[in-house]
Scaffold this active site. Structure first.
Site, PDB file in Angstrom:
ATOM      1  N   THR A  82      54.832  62.539  20.820  1.00  0.00           N
ATOM      2  CA  THR A  82      55.776  61.655  19.953  1.00  0.00           C
ATOM      3  C   THR A  82      56.616  60.782  20.943  1.00  0.00           C
ATOM      4  O   THR A  82      56.390  60.523  22.195  1.00  0.00           O
ATOM      5  CB  THR A  82      56.488  62.751  19.136  1.00  0.00           C
ATOM      6  OG1 THR A  82      57.381  62.040  18.374  1.00  0.00           O
ATOM      7  CG2 THR A  82      57.298  63.574  20.083  1.00  0.00           C
ATOM      8  N   TYR A 135      63.010  61.311   6.979  1.00  0.00           N
ATOM      9  CA  TYR A 135      62.491  62.595   6.200  1.00  0.00           C
ATOM     10  C   TYR A 135      63.825  63.353   6.163  1.00  0.00           C
ATOM     11  O   TYR A 135      64.135  64.385   5.837  1.00  0.00           O
ATOM     12  CB  TYR A 135      61.574  63.343   6.533  1.00  0.00           C
ATOM     13  CG  TYR A 135      61.351  63.664   7.803  1.00  0.00           C
ATOM     14  CD1 TYR A 135      62.010  65.173   8.281  1.00  0.00           C
ATOM     15  CD2 TYR A 135      60.624  63.110   8.803  1.00  0.00           C
ATOM     16  CE1 TYR A 135      61.870  65.301   9.596  1.00  0.00           C
ATOM     17  CE2 TYR A 135      60.513  63.244  10.102  1.00  0.00           C
ATOM     18  CZ  TYR A 135      61.119  64.584  10.692  1.00  0.00           C
ATOM     19  OH  TYR A 135      61.087  64.797  11.726  1.00  0.00           O
ATOM     20  N   ARG A 138      59.624  69.366  13.994  1.00  0.00           N
ATOM     21  CA  ARG A 138      59.156  70.576  13.079  1.00  0.00           C
ATOM     22  C   ARG A 138      57.585  70.660  13.412  1.00  0.00           C
ATOM     23  O   ARG A 138      57.028  71.623  12.465  1.00  0.00           O
ATOM     24  CB  ARG A 138      59.183  70.017  11.514  1.00  0.00           C
ATOM     25  CG  ARG A 138      60.585  70.507  11.109  1.00  0.00           C
ATOM     26  CD  ARG A 138      61.904  69.452  11.397  1.00  0.00           C
ATOM     27  NE  ARG A 138      63.095  69.905  10.895  1.00  0.00           N
ATOM     28  CZ  ARG A 138      64.128  69.043  11.093  1.00  0.00           C
ATOM     29  NH1 ARG A 138      64.198  67.952  12.103  1.00  0.00           N
ATOM     30  NH2 ARG A 138      65.288  69.391  10.593  1.00  0.00           N
ATOM     31  N   SER A 139      56.994  70.096  14.180  1.00  0.00           N
ATOM     32  CA  SER A 139      55.621  70.329  14.349  1.00  0.00           C
ATOM     33  C   SER A 139      55.010  71.903  14.670  1.00  0.00           C
ATOM     34  O   SER A 139      54.103  72.280  14.099  1.00  0.00           O
ATOM     35  CB  SER A 139      54.901  69.528  15.428  1.00  0.00           C
ATOM     36  OG  SER A 139      54.926  68.109  15.157  1.00  0.00           O
ATOM     37  N   LYS A 191      54.375  57.501  22.795  1.00  0.00           N
ATOM     38  CA  LYS A 191      53.027  56.986  21.960  1.00  0.00           C
ATOM     39  C   LYS A 191      52.331  55.665  22.271  1.00  0.00           C
ATOM     40  O   LYS A 191      51.254  55.928  22.127  1.00  0.00           O
ATOM     41  CB  LYS A 191      53.459  56.771  20.493  1.00  0.00           C
ATOM     42  CG  LYS A 191      53.891  58.121  19.702  1.00  0.00           C
ATOM     43  CD  LYS A 191      54.319  57.620  18.172  1.00  0.00           C
ATOM     44  CE  LYS A 191      54.632  58.768  17.322  1.00  0.00           C
ATOM     45  NZ  LYS A 191      54.573  58.437  15.922  1.00  0.00           N
ATOM     46  N   ASP A 214      49.074  58.725  12.081  1.00  0.00           N
ATOM     47  CA  ASP A 214      50.376  58.306  11.433  1.00  0.00           C
ATOM     48  C   ASP A 214      49.711  57.245  10.231  1.00  0.00           C
ATOM     49  O   ASP A 214      50.163  57.652   9.150  1.00  0.00           O
ATOM     50  CB  ASP A 214      51.047  57.417  12.290  1.00  0.00           C
ATOM     51  CG  ASP A 214      52.051  58.397  13.240  1.00  0.00           C
ATOM     52  OD1 ASP A 214      52.096  59.608  12.789  1.00  0.00           O
ATOM     53  OD2 ASP A 214      52.414  57.906  14.063  1.00  0.00           O
ATOM     54  N   GLY A 242      59.434  60.798   3.008  1.00  0.00           N
ATOM     55  CA  GLY A 242      58.938  60.970   4.405  1.00  0.00           C
ATOM     56  C   GLY A 242      58.497  62.177   5.015  1.00  0.00           C
ATOM     57  O   GLY A 242      57.415  62.253   5.930  1.00  0.00           O
ATOM     58  N   ASN A 257      49.142  59.324  18.794  1.00  0.00           N
ATOM     59  CA  ASN A 257      50.000  60.549  18.604  1.00  0.00           C
ATOM     60  C   ASN A 257      49.224  61.827  18.494  1.00  0.00           C
ATOM     61  O   ASN A 257      49.865  62.923  18.262  1.00  0.00           O
ATOM     62  CB  ASN A 257      50.753  60.315  16.962  1.00  0.00           C
ATOM     63  CG  ASN A 257      49.556  60.652  16.026  1.00  0.00           C
ATOM     64  OD1 ASN A 257      48.746  60.805  16.032  1.00  0.00           O
ATOM     65  ND2 ASN A 257      50.152  61.184  14.834  1.00  0.00           N
ATOM     66  N   GLY A 285      58.503  47.980  13.838  1.00  0.00           N
ATOM     67  CA  GLY A 285      58.275  48.717  14.994  1.00  0.00           C
ATOM     68  C   GLY A 285      57.081  49.487  15.061  1.00  0.00           C
ATOM     69  O   GLY A 285      56.113  49.452  14.344  1.00  0.00           O
ATOM     70  N   ILE A 288      59.727  56.642   5.190  1.00  0.00           N
ATOM     71  CA  ILE A 288      59.284  57.332   6.144  1.00  0.00           C
ATOM     72  C   ILE A 288      60.406  58.325   6.921  1.00  0.00           C
ATOM     73  O   ILE A 288      59.977  59.166   7.693  1.00  0.00           O
ATOM     74  CB  ILE A 288      58.436  56.659   7.372  1.00  0.00           C
ATOM     75  CG1 ILE A 288      59.174  55.840   8.041  1.00  0.00           C
ATOM     76  CG2 ILE A 288      57.367  56.028   6.464  1.00  0.00           C
ATOM     77  CD1 ILE A 288      58.405  55.659   9.599  1.00  0.00           C
TER      78      ILE A 288
HETATM   79  P1  ATR Z   1      59.744  53.177  15.261  1.00  0.00           P
HETATM   80  O1  ATR Z   1      58.772  53.626  16.395  1.00  0.00           O
HETATM   81  O2  ATR Z   1      60.277  54.565  14.675  1.00  0.00           O
HETATM   82  O3  ATR Z   1      59.161  52.333  14.312  1.00  0.00           O
HETATM   83  P2  ATR Z   1      61.254  51.173  16.654  1.00  0.00           P
HETATM   84  O4  ATR Z   1      59.718  50.756  17.101  1.00  0.00           O
HETATM   85  O5  ATR Z   1      62.299  51.546  17.522  1.00  0.00           O
HETATM   86  O6  ATR Z   1      60.989  52.720  16.068  1.00  0.00           O
HETATM   87  O7  ATR Z   1      61.356  50.522  15.509  1.00  0.00           O
HETATM   88  C1  ATR Z   1      62.570  50.458  14.656  1.00  0.00           C
HETATM   89  C2  ATR Z   1      62.783  49.640  13.369  1.00  0.00           C
HETATM   90  O8  ATR Z   1      64.103  49.650  12.635  1.00  0.00           O
HETATM   91  C3  ATR Z   1      62.419  47.948  14.027  1.00  0.00           C
HETATM   92  O9  ATR Z   1      61.748  47.320  12.959  1.00  0.00           O
HETATM   93  C4  ATR Z   1      64.145  47.659  14.210  1.00  0.00           C
HETATM   94  O10 ATR Z   1      64.267  46.267  13.739  1.00  0.00           O
HETATM   95  P3  ATR Z   1      64.267  45.072  15.298  1.00  0.00           P
HETATM   96  O11 ATR Z   1      62.766  45.049  15.530  1.00  0.00           O
HETATM   97  O12 ATR Z   1      64.791  44.003  14.829  1.00  0.00           O
HETATM   98  O13 ATR Z   1      64.893  46.094  16.268  1.00  0.00           O
HETATM   99  C5  ATR Z   1      64.323  48.376  12.667  1.00  0.00           C
HETATM  100  N1  ATR Z   1      65.914  48.530  12.781  1.00  0.00           N
HETATM  101  C6  ATR Z   1      66.662  49.405  13.593  1.00  0.00           C
HETATM  102  N2  ATR Z   1      67.991  49.321  13.359  1.00  0.00           N
HETATM  103  C7  ATR Z   1      68.149  48.462  12.244  1.00  0.00           C
HETATM  104  C8  ATR Z   1      69.314  47.699  11.828  1.00  0.00           C
HETATM  105  N3  ATR Z   1      70.636  48.072  11.849  1.00  0.00           N
HETATM  106  N4  ATR Z   1      69.009  46.803  10.964  1.00  0.00           N
HETATM  107  C9  ATR Z   1      67.930  46.169  10.561  1.00  0.00           C
HETATM  108  N5  ATR Z   1      66.933  46.711  11.185  1.00  0.00           N
HETATM  109  C10 ATR Z   1      66.825  47.759  12.124  1.00  0.00           C
END
Ligand code: ATR
Length: 291
Positions: free
Chosen positions: A68, A234, A22-23, A72, A112, A255, A96, A140, A232
């Site tokens: 993005t 949206y 959407r940027s 990143k 962010d 978000g 970012n 993450g 976060i």
């Molecule tokens: P982002 O940059 O959007 O934060 P990411 O770095 O891939 O994306 O992080 C995704 C987050 O969602 C992580 O904390 C992930 O948990 P893990 O570190 O254990 O992978 C969490 N996540 C994703 N799917 C999940 C699920 N089904 N249950 C619990 N946590 C989940």
């Protein structure tokens, strides 16, 4: 103002894929509002082509860009001597926004963290970071920015609950080294509800609740009535988490606000003007969300 060095005024969002972004809508709105001659584009860039894109920025082809998924973290490796890497971007471990500077130099920042905090302050002006513990779900990339923002805002205690506990522990250790006044606690995913006791803020940074993903499974009853609940995610705008929080009468923050506020901080980095996150802009972006 950086635009003076670039007669074309090109800007864009660099990602792979990036079609959903959407940027262009957001920055296009502000460019028009401020009468700036810029053009904000989608810049789909495969990982192997990121170096060429950065070279184009150095050559003056762009005023700057947003970065993005999935670039990143990796974009920092393309910075060189003479470039500027913002201290908070380094601490968060993600960039970012890039700003093209004179003499083929770049400034790399992360908006962010600021975007998250500005949105929270706008939607929940009564909330104070100092007032109590905050519980962050996820560890993450997005969680890193949120945790950094809350620690910098003087949160006394940050509880990070993650499915992979080692990632939560790693994040706690890294942040504790920078923010000695904040207590960081890593929480196992099965203990996430116990981590809600006394929390003054709950934030979901995982993908759970996003369109096409499973909803976040959490019982909010341990939260005090004063807790603000933020997500976060949206799309959808009202996630199952926010719906549950609202039905408990808790204050919520969505978000989309974070998305708009991180964009506002990026626009300021390029043009020296902090554009307003208005209701009109929010409505425009909201209309593009499917739910
Ligand atoms: P982002 O940059 O959007 O934060 P990411 O770095 O891939 O994306 O992080 C995704 C987050 O969602 C992580 O904390 C992930 O948990 P893990 O570190 O254990 O992978 C969490 N996540 C994703 N799917 C999940 C699920 N089904 N249950 C619990 N946590 C989940």
């Amino acid at each position: 103002m950086v635009i003076a060095t670039n007669p074309v005024g090109r800007l864009g969002v660099v990602g792979w894929p990036v079609a959903h972004s959407r940027s262009p809508l957001i920055h296009g709105h502000w460019l028009a509002e401020h009468g700036l001659p810029g053009r904000y584009e989608l810049l789909p860039t495969a990982p192997d082509d990121l170096g060429d894109l950065v070279a184009a920025l150095r050559s003056g082809e762009f005023i700057g860009c947003n970065i993005t998924v999935p670039h990143k973290v990796n974009v920092a490796a393309l910075l060189r001597v003479g470039d500027e890497l913002q201290a908070s971007a380094q601490a968060i471990g993600a960039v970012n926004t890039l700003v093209a500077l004179p003499n083929a130099r770049l400034r790399a920042i992360n908006t962010d963290a600021l975007g998250y905090l500005h949105n929270l302050q706008q939607t929940s002006p009564h909330w104070r970071a100092e007032s109590g513990p905050a519980t962050v779900l996820g560890a993450g990339g997005a969680a890193r920015a949120v945790v950094f923002a809350l620690a910098e805002a003087s949160s006394p205690e940050l509880r990070i609950a993650n499915r992979s506990i080692d990632k939560a522990q790693q994040l706690c250790t890294q942040m504790a080294a920078q923010f000695p006044a904040t207590r960081f606690v890593a929480i196992g995913w099965d203990q996430r509800e116990a981590a809600l006791l006394d929390a003054q803020l709950l934030v979901n940074t995982t993908d759970l609740g996003m369109l096409g993903q499973a909803p976040l499974d959490i019982n909010l009853s341990p939260l005090p009535d004063t807790c603000v609940v933020s997500d976060i995610v949206y799309a959808p705008l009202i996630t199952p988490l926010l719906k549950a929080a609202k039905s408990r009468g808790l204050h919520t923050s969505d978000g989309l606000g974070m998305l708009l506020h991180q964009a506002s901080a990026a626009f300021e980095a390029w043009f020296g003007i902090r554009p307003t996150v208005s209701e009109a802009l929010r409505a425009k972006v909201e209309a593009t969300l499917t739910v």
